[in-house]
Scaffold this active site. Structure first.
Site, PDB file in Angstrom:
ATOM      1  N   GLY A  48       0.823  -1.195   0.000  1.00 46.83           N
ATOM      2  CA  GLY A  48       0.000   0.000   0.000  1.00 46.83           C
ATOM      3  C   GLY A  48       0.856   1.243   0.000  1.00 46.83           C
ATOM      4  O   GLY A  48       2.096   1.167  -0.097  1.00 46.83           O
ATOM      5  N   ASP A  91     -10.334   7.773   3.341  1.00 43.96           N
ATOM      6  CA  ASP A  91      -9.761   6.948   2.275  1.00 43.96           C
ATOM      7  C   ASP A  91     -10.483   5.605   2.205  1.00 43.96           C
ATOM      8  O   ASP A  91      -9.865   4.539   2.191  1.00 43.96           O
ATOM      9  CB  ASP A  91      -8.262   6.731   2.510  1.00 43.96           C
ATOM     10  CG  ASP A  91      -7.543   6.253   1.243  1.00 43.96           C
ATOM     11  OD1 ASP A  91      -8.127   6.385   0.151  1.00 43.96           O
ATOM     12  OD2 ASP A  91      -6.425   5.746   1.351  1.00 43.96           O
TER      13      ASP A  91
END
Length: 821
Positions: A512, A628
């Protein structure tokens, strides 16, 4: 005049005969219209009507559905179904018939004369007939002796009407239960997940169950009312009564005290028991919630030895003399673990020199698991006191003495009504001695100084521990003063290195913006996921500390759990519970795993994400905006339950804040609300926008940021909006899911998704409203306005979008961007 009179009489007679013959033609027989006999049938456009025309039996289609069902309905302008025959087997067309079969059963047949539903008698009958009574009961009788063979009132659907009996008879010869079962949705009469039952306990109570778990409880019946319903009066409004004439046998019924009022009760698809009273003035039903009107009515809301007060802040508190079992969970507004005693009972310690005592809690809903005792009020207290296993008692004139020996659960504080509960406490907790106050004051002062000393030495030790780890590496001074880091377990680098086989690539779960994530196993066998900050990461110390600060204070079944962290030298790592099924995007957009996500599973995932967001926005002691939300940040456990993860960019709001601005926009284009991406403004509605995008992706099985409709290059949102305007939004559904029975529910979910992605933040619903919309608690949905980000960009335009914050991107990577306001 005489001639005219005769002519008129003849005309009236002809009209009557014509009416009779028409009735005969429509129903296929010339007998009373409330009865169906052998060799007669009711077709789709025909009905059977009770004698006083209160009820009718016929075919119907629920709202937003084309399927045909057979049901008993009120004979009113508004379609109101109280019983459904073929709940699980709808007809696809209007060629069905209702008949009496050759073996005496009442049956529903399709156009091919195949059996759709049957009353399923245990024995054959030569001749029978079905009659619809004015109570709404459909009765099948043996014509030879008039004996009742079957009746709809003994096979309840979701509705409870006058003279019906709901209950349980556990007699060895019968063992029958008649319960209410909710519809799956307002458009689908199939049995849903909620049921309403009468439990034949020592003192009967009514329950609503969510599957096999208690969802709501009425409190014990005291002969006139359920004591846990403070607004319930004697015999309630319309003759409600509970009969408990033998052990294991109890049933609830009611009668019309005022025959001019039409009233019934229904368990809706959201698990709420409603009272409906017909209003001639408005031509519709007046609806009142009888259950789950407040959060306190959820079963066991505050856990064992906790008491819920809907008007309190917070709503949950421990009983006097008790403290939270987990302070951390309690502070995070997760009260389900309940409370424990501060001081053990003397009886438990085998000390009989001093008696334990009782503290009176006034006007409460009595807890579950009571034991009845045939004693008078004067003896009730002594009986409990002399039994070490007895921890509480109560006395009600209609019930008698009630004793409790198990954990006291599902207790609610009322402003009026309820009953008085006496809980057993150690003598020292009752505060009935004159010198008690002086002892408490001196103890408190001494404890305060001891705590100060402990805190000081712990602080000194913490500084020393942070300055030098066992590995000998100096620790970076990166920790904020306001982060209570000592509340979170610290893992040594060596332990995590061993757990992940020295961060072997075989154990790498993914990558990520923060850095790589590895699977590991601790020495105790616990599986973990280790997120390791990459030295090249565009998310650094601030995001690391932000995630520690935010998620360490949260506890919810739909949020991933942070187990600890590691800070040594240049290493910064977060340790999470391991999610064996990875992230949602791997299932949603990976063709090899899509088959595991059927529609029911997707609905559960959507609702789970929604409940996680509701906790972040409203129910936790912190108000948190995630910023997010996307499929890769939704992790799935072994049962595919969703858990929201990655709080590195989350923001905590103060008590009165509802929005904030930033010049540092973080998140993922395609999921970012327009006011946030363009102006740096974020709020709860920013997360709602992201949730709306995610909802549309789950319904369609396609990415918003990589969706193209032929040559037009539309985003998924634009495509959904186009289908909405064409009244063809069902086309959005993932092809692997297609099933006509899901059409209505898919349309509703897509509708809610479009409401969430509306361009103006104020137009979007908040997350609690979204949850009510998805569960159909809010039936009528508003029409959505045009969503934002209708234009997509090519991949080559992505880099420029980082600088200009244009209204389009196909970039799926988390971005951190400085945007001028």
């Amino acid at each position: 005049m005489g001639f005219n009179h005769k002519a008129n009489s003849c005309s009236m007679l002809q009209l009557f005969l014509l009416t009779c013959s028409c009735s005969c033609f429509l129903l296929g027989f010339c007998t009373a219209i409330d009865t169906l006999r052998v060799n007669e049938s009711i077709q789709d456009h025909e009905t059977l009507v009770s004698n006083e025309q209160k009820f009718k039996l016929g075919f119907f289609s629920p709202v937003d559905s084309s399927y045909r069902y057979v049901g008993v309905m009120y004979n009113l302008p508004v379609m109101t179904v109280i019983w459904v025959a073929n709940r699980d087997t709808p007809l696809n067309d209007s060629n069905g018939k209702i008949e009496i079969s050759g073996d005496g059963n009442l049956v529903v047949l399709d156009g091919k004369r195949e059996l759709i539903w049957s009353s399923n008698l245990s024995i054959s009958v030569v001749s029978s007939s079905a009659q619809l009574l004015d109570t709404g009961n459909l009765v099948l009788r043996d014509n030879s002796n008039g004996r009742t063979l079957w009746e709809s009132f003994e096979h309840a659907s979701d509705s409870f009407v006058a003279t019906m009996k709901l209950g349980t008879n556990l007699n060895i010869n019968t063992n029958k239960r008649n319960i209410l079962t909710s519809w799956r949705s307002p458009s689908d009469p199939a049995p849903g997940r909620f049921t309403f039952t009468i439990e034949p306990l020592e003192i009967p109570e009514s329950f609503i169950w969510n599957g096999s778990y208690p969802y709501w409880r009425s409190g014990p019946w005291n002969g006139q009312i359920f004591s846990g319903l403070p607004n319930m009066k004697s015999f309630y409004k319309h003759g409600l009564d509970l009969v408990n004439d033998s052990p294991g046998n109890a049933y609830l019924t009611f009668t019309h005290l005022n025959s001019s009022i039409e009233i019934y009760y229904v368990l809706n698809s959201s698990g709420v028991l409603q009272e409906k009273v017909w209003s001639d003035e408005k031509g519709d039903w007046n609806v009142t919630r009888l259950s789950l009107a407040t959060d306190c009515e959820l079963y066991g809301r505050c856990g064992p030895f906790g008491i819920c007060n809907a008007k309190g802040k917070p709503i949950c508190n421990c009983f006097p003399g008790f403290v939270p079992r987990s302070e951390e969970e309690w502070d995070a507004a997760n009260w389900t673990s309940g409370c424990v005693r501060k001081t053990p009972l003397l009886c438990e310690e085998g000390n009989s020199a001093k008696e334990d005592g009782f503290l009176k809690l006034k006007k409460v809903k009595l807890p579950y698991h009571l034991k009845w005792s045939p004693t008078f009020i004067e003896e009730c207290r002594g009986q409990c006191l002399n039994n070490c296993s007895c921890i509480a008692y109560a006395y009600d004139a209609g019930i008698g003495c009630m004793l409790w020996s198990e954990s006291l659960i599902d207790v609610q504080q009322f402003s009026s009504g309820g009953a008085d509960l006496y809980i057993r406490l150690a003598n020292s907790e009752l505060g009935n001695k004159k010198d008690q106050k002086a002892i408490i004051i001196s103890t408190t002062v001494l404890s305060f100084f001891i705590i100060l000393l402990c805190v000081y030495f712990m602080w000194k030790f913490s500084l020393k521990y942070r300055g030098k780890m066992d590995t000998g590496y100096p620790t970076e001074k990166i920790l904020k003063d306001d982060v209570k880091f000592e509340e979170l377990p610290l893992f040594k680098f060596e332990i995590l290195s061993n757990a992940t086989d020295n961060f072997n690539l075989i154990n790498k779960l993914g990558q990520g913006g923060f850095g790589p994530v590895y699977k590991g196993k601790l020495l105790n066998g616990q599986a973990i996921a280790v997120k390791r900050l990459a030295t090249s990461s565009n998310q650094g110390v601030e995001e690391f500390m932000n995630e520690v600060e935010v998620i360490s204070k949260l506890q919810h079944r739909n949020l991933v759990r942070l187990l600890g962290c590691c800070v040594e030298s240049d290493e910064k790592m977060l340790v999470y519970e391991y999610m064996p099924n990875g992230s949602l995007d791997a299932y949603l957009f990976g063709s090899d795993k899509k088959e595991f996500l059927d529609w029911h599973q997707r609905v559960m995932i959507i609702e789970g994400i929604c409940r996680g967001l509701l906790y972040l926005h409203r129910d936790s002691r912190l108000r948190i905006i995630h910023r997010d939300l996307k499929p890769s940040n939704i992790l799935l456990d072994e049962e595919l339950n969703p858990k929201i993860s990655d709080f590195g960019t989350a923001r905590i709001f103060g008590g009165k804040e509802d929005q904030a601005n930033t010049i540092r926009v973080v998140g993922t284009y395609g999921y970012m609300a327009p006011e946030y991406a363009l102006e740096g403004r974020f709020s709860e509605k920013s997360d709602v926008y992201s949730f709306g995008v995610l909802l549309l992706e789950i319904v369609s099985g396609k990415r918003n940021t990589r969706f193209y409709d032929d040559e037009q290059g539309q985003s998924l949102i634009a495509y959904a909006w186009k289908l909405w305007n064409e009244e063809n939004v069902v086309k959005l559904m993932d092809q692997v899911l297609y099933d006509p029975k899901m059409k209505t529910e898919v349309m509703r979910y897509a509708h809610v998704g479009l409401l969430c992605v509306q361009e103006k933040a104020k137009s979007r619903p908040n997350i609690s409203t979204v949850l009510s919309m998805l569960s159909s608690e809010i039936v009528e949905l508003p029409r959505p306005t045009q969503p934002a980000f209708l234009v997509s960009c090519s991949a080559s335009e992505t880099e420029s979008s980082k600088r200009s914050a244009s209204k389009c991107s196909v970039n799926g990577v988390t971005l951190t961007i400085g945007v001028g306001r």
